[in-house]
Write a protein that holds these residues in place. Structure first.
Motif, PDB file in Angstrom:
ATOM      1  N   LEU A 232       0.812  -1.220   0.000  1.00 28.10           N
ATOM      2  CA  LEU A 232       0.000   0.000   0.000  1.00 28.10           C
ATOM      3  C   LEU A 232       0.845   1.270   0.000  1.00 28.10           C
ATOM      4  CD1 LEU A 232      -2.749   1.413   0.136  1.00 28.10           C
ATOM      5  CD2 LEU A 232      -2.644   1.163   2.637  1.00 28.10           C
ATOM      6  N   PRO A 233       1.703   1.491   0.978  1.00 32.63           N
ATOM      7  CA  PRO A 233       2.487   2.736   0.948  1.00 32.63           C
ATOM      8  C   PRO A 233       3.459   2.797  -0.224  1.00 32.63           C
ATOM      9  CG  PRO A 233       3.239   1.276   2.714  1.00 32.63           C
ATOM     10  CD  PRO A 233       1.982   0.690   2.181  1.00 32.63           C
ATOM     11  N   LEU A 234       4.013   1.638  -0.624  1.00 33.84           N
ATOM     12  CA  LEU A 234       4.952   1.648  -1.747  1.00 33.84           C
ATOM     13  C   LEU A 234       4.250   2.068  -3.039  1.00 33.84           C
ATOM     14  CD1 LEU A 234       7.042  -1.609  -1.132  1.00 33.84           C
ATOM     15  CD2 LEU A 234       7.622   0.752  -0.567  1.00 33.84           C
ATOM     16  N   SER A 235       3.039   1.582  -3.259  1.00 32.09           N
ATOM     17  CA  SER A 235       2.312   1.921  -4.484  1.00 32.09           C
ATOM     18  C   SER A 235       2.004   3.414  -4.540  1.00 32.09           C
ATOM     19  CB  SER A 235       1.013   1.110  -4.554  1.00 32.09           C
ATOM     20  OG  SER A 235       1.283  -0.280  -4.529  1.00 32.09           O
ATOM     21  N   LEU A 236       1.624   3.982  -3.407  1.00 32.77           N
ATOM     22  CA  LEU A 236       1.356   5.422  -3.362  1.00 32.77           C
ATOM     23  C   LEU A 236       2.622   6.223  -3.624  1.00 32.77           C
ATOM     24  CD1 LEU A 236      -0.936   5.461  -0.187  1.00 32.77           C
ATOM     25  CD2 LEU A 236      -1.672   5.688  -2.570  1.00 32.77           C
ATOM     26  N   GLY A 237       3.702   5.836  -2.955  1.00 31.54           N
ATOM     27  CA  GLY A 237       4.955   6.572  -3.104  1.00 31.54           C
ATOM     28  C   GLY A 237       5.505   6.500  -4.508  1.00 31.54           C
ATOM     29  N   ILE A 238       5.438   5.318  -5.149  1.00 33.07           N
ATOM     30  CA  ILE A 238       5.970   5.158  -6.496  1.00 33.07           C
ATOM     31  C   ILE A 238       5.164   5.989  -7.494  1.00 33.07           C
ATOM     32  CG2 ILE A 238       6.235   3.472  -8.370  1.00 33.07           C
ATOM     33  CD1 ILE A 238       6.994   1.433  -6.141  1.00 33.07           C
ATOM     34  N   ALA A 239       3.856   6.036  -7.307  1.00 34.14           N
ATOM     35  CA  ALA A 239       3.022   6.857  -8.200  1.00 34.14           C
ATOM     36  C   ALA A 239       3.405   8.322  -8.090  1.00 34.14           C
ATOM     37  CB  ALA A 239       1.549   6.645  -7.864  1.00 34.14           C
ATOM     38  N   ILE A 240       3.588   8.786  -6.873  1.00 33.80           N
ATOM     39  CA  ILE A 240       3.946  10.199  -6.673  1.00 33.80           C
ATOM     40  C   ILE A 240       5.333  10.483  -7.238  1.00 33.80           C
ATOM     41  CG2 ILE A 240       4.474  11.913  -4.900  1.00 33.80           C
ATOM     42  CD1 ILE A 240       2.238  10.628  -3.216  1.00 33.80           C
ATOM     43  N   ALA A 241       6.286   9.572  -7.000  1.00 35.94           N
ATOM     44  CA  ALA A 241       7.641   9.771  -7.511  1.00 35.94           C
ATOM     45  C   ALA A 241       7.682   9.747  -9.030  1.00 35.94           C
ATOM     46  CB  ALA A 241       8.566   8.692  -6.946  1.00 35.94           C
ATOM     47  N   SER A 242       6.742   9.027  -9.657  1.00 37.30           N
ATOM     48  CA  SER A 242       6.713   8.944 -11.120  1.00 37.30           C
ATOM     49  C   SER A 242       6.048  10.160 -11.750  1.00 37.30           C
ATOM     50  CB  SER A 242       5.965   7.680 -11.560  1.00 37.30           C
ATOM     51  OG  SER A 242       6.563   6.521 -11.023  1.00 37.30           O
ATOM     52  N   GLY A 243       5.378  10.970 -10.938  1.00 36.57           N
ATOM     53  CA  GLY A 243       4.637  12.093 -11.489  1.00 36.57           C
ATOM     54  C   GLY A 243       3.302  11.684 -12.063  1.00 36.57           C
ATOM     55  N   ALA A 244       2.830  10.477 -11.723  1.00 38.92           N
ATOM     56  CA  ALA A 244       1.546   9.968 -12.208  1.00 38.92           C
ATOM     57  C   ALA A 244       0.468  10.241 -11.170  1.00 38.92           C
ATOM     58  CB  ALA A 244       1.652   8.467 -12.470  1.00 38.92           C
ATOM     59  N   PRO A 245      -0.804  10.132 -11.540  1.00 36.88           N
ATOM     60  CA  PRO A 245      -1.874  10.241 -10.539  1.00 36.88           C
ATOM     61  C   PRO A 245      -1.694   9.194  -9.451  1.00 36.88           C
ATOM     62  CG  PRO A 245      -2.782  10.321 -12.768  1.00 36.88           C
ATOM     63  CD  PRO A 245      -1.339   9.972 -12.910  1.00 36.88           C
ATOM     64  N   VAL A 246      -2.018   9.573  -8.218  1.00 30.27           N
ATOM     65  CA  VAL A 246      -1.840   8.649  -7.096  1.00 30.27           C
ATOM     66  C   VAL A 246      -2.638   7.373  -7.322  1.00 30.27           C
ATOM     67  CG1 VAL A 246      -2.230   8.326  -4.631  1.00 30.27           C
ATOM     68  CG2 VAL A 246      -1.354  10.514  -5.480  1.00 30.27           C
ATOM     69  N   ALA A 247      -3.843   7.513  -7.850  1.00 29.09           N
ATOM     70  CA  ALA A 247      -4.688   6.342  -8.070  1.00 29.09           C
ATOM     71  C   ALA A 247      -4.071   5.368  -9.065  1.00 29.09           C
ATOM     72  CB  ALA A 247      -6.062   6.779  -8.562  1.00 29.09           C
ATOM     73  N   ALA A 248      -3.174   5.853  -9.947  1.00 29.36           N
ATOM     74  CA  ALA A 248      -2.542   4.966 -10.927  1.00 29.36           C
ATOM     75  C   ALA A 248      -1.692   3.901 -10.241  1.00 29.36           C
ATOM     76  CB  ALA A 248      -1.680   5.782 -11.891  1.00 29.36           C
ATOM     77  N   GLY A 249      -1.082   4.284  -9.121  1.00 29.99           N
ATOM     78  CA  GLY A 249      -0.300   3.298  -8.373  1.00 29.99           C
ATOM     79  C   GLY A 249      -1.176   2.224  -7.762  1.00 29.99           C
ATOM     80  N   LEU A 250      -2.350   2.628  -7.249  1.00 25.59           N
ATOM     81  CA  LEU A 250      -3.273   1.660  -6.653  1.00 25.59           C
ATOM     82  C   LEU A 250      -3.868   0.742  -7.718  1.00 25.59           C
ATOM     83  CD1 LEU A 250      -5.085   4.051  -4.145  1.00 25.59           C
ATOM     84  CD2 LEU A 250      -3.314   2.360  -3.629  1.00 25.59           C
ATOM     85  N   ILE A 251      -4.211   1.303  -8.880  1.00 24.04           N
ATOM     86  CA  ILE A 251      -4.761   0.487  -9.969  1.00 24.04           C
ATOM     87  C   ILE A 251      -3.740  -0.572 -10.393  1.00 24.04           C
ATOM     88  CG2 ILE A 251      -5.465   0.537 -12.392  1.00 24.04           C
ATOM     89  CD1 ILE A 251      -6.673   3.310 -11.841  1.00 24.04           C
ATOM     90  N   ALA A 252      -2.498  -0.136 -10.580  1.00 20.24           N
ATOM     91  CA  ALA A 252      -1.450  -1.074 -10.986  1.00 20.24           C
ATOM     92  C   ALA A 252      -1.226  -2.146  -9.925  1.00 20.24           C
ATOM     93  CB  ALA A 252      -0.150  -0.325 -11.262  1.00 20.24           C
ATOM     94  N   ALA A 253      -1.294  -1.767  -8.645  1.00 22.90           N
ATOM     95  CA  ALA A 253      -1.086  -2.737  -7.563  1.00 22.90           C
ATOM     96  C   ALA A 253      -2.195  -3.780  -7.550  1.00 22.90           C
ATOM     97  CB  ALA A 253      -1.015  -2.006  -6.223  1.00 22.90           C
ATOM     98  N   VAL A 254      -3.429  -3.333  -7.743  1.00 23.80           N
ATOM     99  CA  VAL A 254      -4.559  -4.273  -7.756  1.00 23.80           C
ATOM    100  C   VAL A 254      -4.440  -5.230  -8.939  1.00 23.80           C
ATOM    101  CG1 VAL A 254      -7.047  -4.475  -8.041  1.00 23.80           C
ATOM    102  CG2 VAL A 254      -6.100  -2.713  -6.525  1.00 23.80           C
ATOM    103  N   ILE A 255      -4.205  -4.678 -10.126  1.00 28.50           N
ATOM    104  CA  ILE A 255      -4.121  -5.513 -11.332  1.00 28.50           C
ATOM    105  C   ILE A 255      -2.904  -6.431 -11.272  1.00 28.50           C
ATOM    106  CG2 ILE A 255      -3.767  -5.443 -13.831  1.00 28.50           C
ATOM    107  CD1 ILE A 255      -5.455  -2.889 -13.845  1.00 28.50           C
ATOM    108  N   GLY A 256      -1.778  -5.903 -10.782  1.00 28.72           N
ATOM    109  CA  GLY A 256      -0.588  -6.742 -10.650  1.00 28.72           C
ATOM    110  C   GLY A 256      -0.834  -7.928  -9.748  1.00 28.72           C
ATOM    111  N   GLY A 257      -1.551  -7.687  -8.639  1.00 31.01           N
ATOM    112  CA  GLY A 257      -1.823  -8.786  -7.723  1.00 31.01           C
ATOM    113  C   GLY A 257      -2.782  -9.802  -8.312  1.00 31.01           C
ATOM    114  N   VAL A 258      -3.886  -9.332  -8.885  1.00 32.37           N
ATOM    115  CA  VAL A 258      -4.936 -10.253  -9.337  1.00 32.37           C
ATOM    116  C   VAL A 258      -4.574 -10.901 -10.673  1.00 32.37           C
ATOM    117  CG1 VAL A 258      -7.348 -10.448 -10.010  1.00 32.37           C
ATOM    118  CG2 VAL A 258      -6.709  -8.992  -8.073  1.00 32.37           C
TER     119      VAL A 258
END
Length: 768
Positions: free
Chosen positions: A53-79
């Motif tokens: 959870l915190p890693l996905s948020l931090g990576i999205a912010i560090a990439s300059g992408a929307p924060v939700a993009a990190g959560l979407i990728a984390a969910v899809i990556g897991g499932v």
């Protein structure tokens, strides 16, 4: 072998005739699997969720992408990747290793086009998997991968350091470095405090009691920092999510121009994500004993996840070593853990968005700084130093930091390849006078190609005119340019009154340099030439020398040409006398080569051979004279009797067939061994238990009987008592080319300088 019919296949009254009803064994299997998931995978998935959870948020912010993009990728990556991937325990999601290149893509093309790039990279990964070339992605020098990750880590740390200090990060590493002094002078106290708190907790978490460390350190650090900021009402920047997770879902856009740059970016995404995923899968395989990863399936799973993530507005997905290793350490047993961690992320992202928006950006910056610095591993630097790859590591790291990820990796790969070529094709050429003589020795070792011409020319120039020269060539590759240079020099040197003798130890021979294109030889071929019988190597030796006549003459010529030069120094030390270690009595059989099977050289064995390796107690002066001479004049330190399998003498004894007067008279010395064998000698019983046939059993009993004869010999008894001479027996199994020790009451194989306690032989080879 009888086949047991499973109980569920028996027809029972009222049973399902079509076999569609669940069987009891299937039900038991399903129940056991469900129990394992509940007991092992569910708890592990919760731990991984808390880390992700915190890693996905931090990576999205560090990439300059929307924060939700990190959560979407984390969910899809897991499932998706968790369900379809080939590594059961690998956990996928947004990775720090792609942060820099995602940020560059967003800066160059925008977020929507970056989504298209993610989709295209996913399709390319699926192609990698379907074409079964996934393992080819592993053919990247590990030092380049290690340096790439270190460069990414440094870049992330430099970016987030400005966020931790309350400012904005620059677009390049150089900009972040040059702007750091000014940022330090205008730091934001509350933000810096929160970031330092996170760093302190992350670094100190491993020192806390184990019961506390059940909670992931990253989660604990973010919770503490967020709580502290709320309790103290700190005025700091926080995570911003516009709407719910579903509101953030959006289709990508096609690029409108600069398709060449887009294609390069797609290749970069696909290759780096693939290499990182595969390397992570390899590392995870080393951490557990379950099924090994299917790399092609892993590529299909990763590609499918990236296609869906890009379509829904998520970051690129890859296998993540931090989450995967956490998954294994938490006790996961199947891919259910990775899938469930994605489910928990989805539930949290939908139901608790307001909670996520309370997290300070400086806290996530502190988390990313720790993660970034942890990508720089001292173990990798030490390994690069030990293996001579430190230059590749340093150049790749600096290029990734100060240029960009793709250029850095390409520069590192080019440098690694150049270093590989230099190491592989280089040749050692030396020239020196042999001590005490006017002869010179030129030593050429390695791959002799046109690249070695300057070194050859320089070395040849140091040899005095008219000197006798031996050229020792331990060469595994010889091209025509090098051959010409060597032969031209030899011709010129001989025209000036010198002599040149070639000793060719390597398989790349001068005689074949003009007959066919050059090819690299294998070291095994050289051993075959030295150890193999004439019929195995005659054609090759004859071809090299141009001689197809008498095999004895051909063999001697090959010896002179290849390894007589190596024997000369050893024999020179023995020119005035011998000092053998062992008296070695063995059979006259042509298949027994004492110095080969004992790995000994000239002067080590005082060898005596006769039919059946017999020690007559009377009536034979030959063995008697050799034994007494070896013990009393040469002072050997051991006495050995060596028999062998498929022995004709023992076969004749066992069958009772006559071999003629001369042979029958000699074999009378073996009648005692035959009688002891029929009487059930302990060695014979041990040989039978090990799977040896009757003739081999008799051969081993014969060795034991000859040892008894030796122990009764006066010279042997005296040598044993006065000098501690050892008397031992050996049996050479021709089929396996291995030696077995024969004792007074049993047998045992000899392994690594010691004797094992048991011996087993396949029955199929017995009695040959």
């Amino acid at each position: 072998m009888a086949t047991k019919i499973p109980e569920h296949t028996a027809k029972q009254p009222g049973s399902d005739p079509a076999g569609l009803a669940p069987t009891r064994s299937t039900a038991r299997f399903g129940s056991a699997r469900l129990t394992s998931i509940v007991r092992h995978d569910v708890p592990a998935s919760i731990v991984v969720f808390l880390v992700a959870l915190p890693l996905s948020l931090g990576i999205a912010i560090a990439s300059g992408a929307p924060v939700a993009a990190g959560l979407i990728a984390a969910v899809i990556g897991g499932v998706v990747a968790g369900s379809l991937g080939g590594s059961a325990l690998q956990v996928s999601g947004p990775a720090a290793g792609l942060t820099v290149i995602v940020a560059e893509s967003i800066h160059q093309f925008g977020w929507k086009v970056t989504g298209f790039i993610v989709v295209a990279a996913g399709v390319l990964q699926i192609v990698f998997g379907l074409s079964r070339i996934a393992r080819a992605a592993l053919a990247v020098a590990p030092v380049v991968v290690h340096a790439m990750l270190a460069g990414i880590g440094i870049t992330i740390a430099l970016q987030q350091l400005h966020v931790l200090l309350g400012g904005e990060s620059g677009s390049t590493a150089w900009e972040n470095i040059t702007a750091l002094p000014a940022q330090l002078l205008s730091l934001h106290g509350p933000a810096t405090l929160l970031g330092l708190v996170v760093i302190a907790i992350m670094l100190g978490w491993k020192y806390l009691p184990e019961r506390i460390r059940v909670v992931p350190g990253a989660l604990a650090a973010i919770v503490v920092a967020t709580t502290l900021s709320l309790v103290l009402s700190m005025d700091v920047k926080r995570v911003t999510i516009d709407g719910s997770l579903f509101d953030a879902i959006g289709l990508p856009e096609l690029p409108r121009s600069d398709w060449a740059a887009v294609v390069v970016m797609v290749l970069t995404f696909a290759l780096i994500a693939s290499v990182e995923s595969l390397l992570s899968a390899v590392a995870i395989d080393k951490m557990h004993t379950g099924p090994r990863a299917d790399f092609d399936r892993e590529m299909i799973g990763q590609g499918s996840a990236n296609v869906l993530s890009g379509l829904l507005g998520g970051l690129p997905v890859t296998g993540v070593i931090v989450r995967s290793s956490t998954n294994v350490a938490a006790g996961a047993r199947s891919r259910a853990s990775a899938v469930l961690h994605g489910v928990w992320l989805l539930i949290f992202s939908v139901a608790l968005v307001s909670l996520v928006e309370q997290i300070p950006l400086a806290a996530l910056a502190g988390l990313l700084i720790v993660i970034g610095t942890q990508l720089v591993k001292l173990a990798h630097i030490r390994l690069a130093h030990r293996t001579g790859d430190l230059l590749v590591y340093a150049v790749t790291l600096l290029a990734v930091v100060f240029l960009n990820l793709l250029e850095g990796v390409l520069i590192g790969l080019a440098l690694a390849f150049a270093l590989l070529i230099w190491r592989v094709v280089r040749v050692a050429v030396t020239a020196e006078p042999l001590g005490g003589t006017d002869r010179w020795l030129i030593w050429i070792d390695g791959s002799c190609t046109f690249l070695s011409l300057p070194k050859l020319s320089t070395t040849f120039a140091t040899v005095p005119k008219g000197a006798p020269v031996t050229v020792e060539m331990t060469v595994d590759f010889l091209d025509h340019a090098a051959y010409d240079a060597i032969t031209d020099w030899a011709r010129q040197h001989e025209s000036n009154g010198g002599t040149v003798d070639f000793v060719e130890i390597g398989e790349a021979r001068m005689a074949r340099a003009e007959a066919a294109p050059p090819s690299r030889s294998l070291g095994r071929v050289v051993l075959d030439d030295v150890l193999g019988p004439w019929r195995a190597g005659r054609n090759r030796s004859a071809e090299a020398s141009g001689d197809t006549g008498d095999p004895l003459v051909t063999g001697i010529a090959a010896y002179h040409r290849s390894h007589a030069h190596l024997m000369r120094p050893h024999l020179d030390e023995l020119r005035d006398g011998q000092d053998p270690d062992s008296f070695f009595l063995t059979c006259s059989d042509s298949r027994i080569v004492p110095n080969v099977i004992t790995n000994s050289g000239p002067g080590d064995l005082f060898t005596v051979r006769n039919v059946g390796n017999l020690v007559p107690e009377h009536g034979d002066a030959s063995v008697e004279a050799a034994l007494v001479f070896a013990l009393e004049k040469l002072n050997v330190r051991s006495v050995v009797v060596c028999g062998h399998s498929s022995c004709g003498a023992m076969g004749a004894l066992h069958s009772g067939e006559s071999g003629g007067p001369g042979i029958d008279n000699w074999l009378e010395h073996g009648r005692a061994s035959l009688a002891r064998y029929h009487a059930g000698h302990a060695v014979g019983r041990a040989a039978e238990a090990a799977g040896f046939g009757p003739v081999e059993q008799l051969s081993m009993v014969n060795i034991a009987v000859q040892l008894e004869n030796l122990h009764r010999h006066p010279s042997v008894r005296r040598a044993v008592e006065e000098r501690g001479v050892t008397v031992s027996g050996l049996f050479f199994d021709i089929a396996s080319a291995r030696l077995i020790q024969v004792c007074a009451d049993g047998i045992a194989p000899i392994e690594n300088g010691g004797v094992l306690e048991q011996l087993h032989r396949e029955p199929a080879s017995a009695g040959k």
